[in-house]
Scaffold this active site. Structure first.
Site, PDB file in Angstrom:
ATOM      1  CG  HIS A 163      -1.741   1.203   1.414  1.00 51.45           C
ATOM      2  ND1 HIS A 163      -1.905   1.845   2.628  1.00 51.45           N
ATOM      3  CD2 HIS A 163      -2.458   1.905   0.505  1.00 51.45           C
ATOM      4  CE1 HIS A 163      -2.703   2.884   2.453  1.00 51.45           C
ATOM      5  NE2 HIS A 163      -3.050   2.947   1.173  1.00 51.45           N
ATOM      6  N   GLY A 164       0.511   2.219  -0.839  1.00 52.01           N
ATOM      7  CA  GLY A 164       1.256   3.490  -0.896  1.00 52.01           C
ATOM      8  C   GLY A 164       0.846   4.425   0.232  1.00 52.01           C
TER       9      GLY A 164
END
Ligand code: V1S
Ligand code: CA
Ligand code: ZN
Length: 390
Positions: free
Chosen positions: A182-183
């Site tokens: 996940h960014g």
């Protein structure tokens, strides 16, 4: 091979500094900056360097890094030394700034950080000055770094700095992240603004997969009057997603996002740990499918900042990023899928010497993403997009 023509309608720029490549996180650490050397060698073996504007990235200055990061954190990053890990007087700061196994202190750490960040800043500036339509920094993409804290192999957030630069010229910027993680750092940085729409595709398992954030219902601040509400878009996936489902899902989500939000520019994080056989990843994507996502984003003809990210099986990282460079140059059809058998490449790409080896066949994980699950994701993204206007 040196016959790649320059794209006639647009310019592609390549931003890199070879001094990033020799930095070493430690022998057992999965992050290997030498994967950038391998990528560059592959790109050059195909003659792609003739078709781009090549820029030696300069180091980001302290002031540039401080556009996002806290100065107390930068001061620590600047003066910390490898031996400090064992010094009791440093332990409070080491814990506070999250250094340790994931984010070790190695020789030249600050130089490493300022160089990869400088590459993304230079790339974003080329786009803003209209000197380039597509700007690439494969050493960037370090999406977990926070304002005042290192996280997940990332120390400074070059993507946030690049987007801040793009926002000087564009009212809205879209961020797309195909790293298997996940960014979170980019999402968090722009959580309270409607000027950036962040979109991350990732493996999600709150308790067992890093960083544990990025659930589908995490869409921005919950207060409806906060401008950032609905402007974080998360696509949580299970193990083993295959080429066909991923490409379809990517198009079904990214297409409507671009059409609805109408960004002036796009930042694309191309983390290669979403490939099959990655040391840390758990998807089943082949190089061709990863590249198809890049090709799809390119079809929108918007100023495009392209950065690297994760990727822990260096031979496949370099295959993917070399292939994606050719896509960005509109030259994928001109590239021989058989990698030239040079001495350097013998160790890495043999015995098949293919740019597109069947990655998912080697360590195939069951695809745990049912058609119904993926359809549900697309449906809920459509519902989220009703709240967004361009
Ligand atoms: N997955 C995973 C993983 N592996 C490691 C690791 C392994 C060996 C080492 F010597 C050092 C670290 N750390 C992790 C993850 C972080 C993944 C970061 C991905 C970064 C990116 O690709 O998205 C962008 C560049 N960390 C964890 O899972 C945390 C721990 C919970 C387990 C591992 N230990 C080392 C720290 C705590
Ligand atoms: Ca991601
Ligand atoms: Zn990753």
């Amino acid at each position: 091979q040196n016959a790649i023509p320059r794209p006639s309608g647009y310019r592609v720029s390549w931003h890199a500094n070879p001094d990033v490549e020799p930095h070493h996180f430690g022998s057992s650490h999965p992050m290997k900056p030498w994967r950038l050397t391998l990528t560059k060698q592959l790109v050059m073996a195909y003659g792609m360097h003739h078709a781009m504007d090549l820029y030696l990235a300069r180091a980001a200055t302290y002031e540039e890094l401080a556009e996002f990061h806290h100065t107390d954190y930068l001061d620590f990053l600047q003066q910390v030394m490898p031996g400090d890990m064992e010094k009791p007087e440093k332990s409070e700061s080491i814990v506070k700034y999250n250094f340790g196994d994931d984010c070790p202190i190695f020789n030249g750490l600050y130089e490493y950080c300022s160089l990869y960040a400088g590459g993304s800043l230079d790339a974003a500036r080329k786009l803003c000055n209209n000197q380039s339509e597509i700007a690439i920094n494969w050493s960037g993409g370090l999406h977990h770094a926070k304002k005042g804290e290192a996280s997940g192999f990332c120390y400074v957030n070059d993507i946030v700095l690049g987007i801040l630069q793009l926002l000087r010229h564009h009212p809205r910027v879209m961020y797309v992240d195909i790293d298997v993680h996940h960014g979170d750092g980019v999402e968090q940085a722009f959580w309270s603004t409607d000027r950036v729409l962040t979109v991350s595709f990732h493996k999600y398992d709150k308790d067992n997969f890093f960083p544990g954030t990025g659930a589908r219902d995490s869409t921005g601040p919950s207060h409806p009057l906060n401008p950032g509400a609905h402007h974080a878009l998360n696509v949580p996936l299970h193990d083993g997603i295959d080429d066909k489902s991923y490409i379809q899902l990517f198009k079904d989500i990214v297409g409507p996002c671009i059409e609805t939000y109408k960004p002036g520019a796009i930042a694309l994080q191309c983390g290669a740990d979403s490939l099959g056989c990655d040391r840390l990843g758990c998807f089943n994507l082949n190089v061709g499918a990863h590249g198809a996502c890049v090709a799809y984003v390119k079809t929108f003809n918007l100023p495009l900042l392209v950065v690297g990210g994760g990727g822990y099986t260096p031979r496949n990282v370099s295959r993917a990023w070399a292939h994606e460079t050719s896509i960005l140059l509109d030259a994928a059809d001109l590239i021989d899928p058989n990698i030239p058998e040079t001495v350097t490449f013998r160790n890495h790409f043999g015995p098949d010497y293919s740019l597109f080896p069947p990655l998912s066949e080697m360590r195939k994980l069951d695809n745990k993403n049912s058609r119904a699950y993926l359809n549900g994701l697309v449906q809920s993204v459509r519902e989220q997009l009703r709240y967004i206007r361009g």
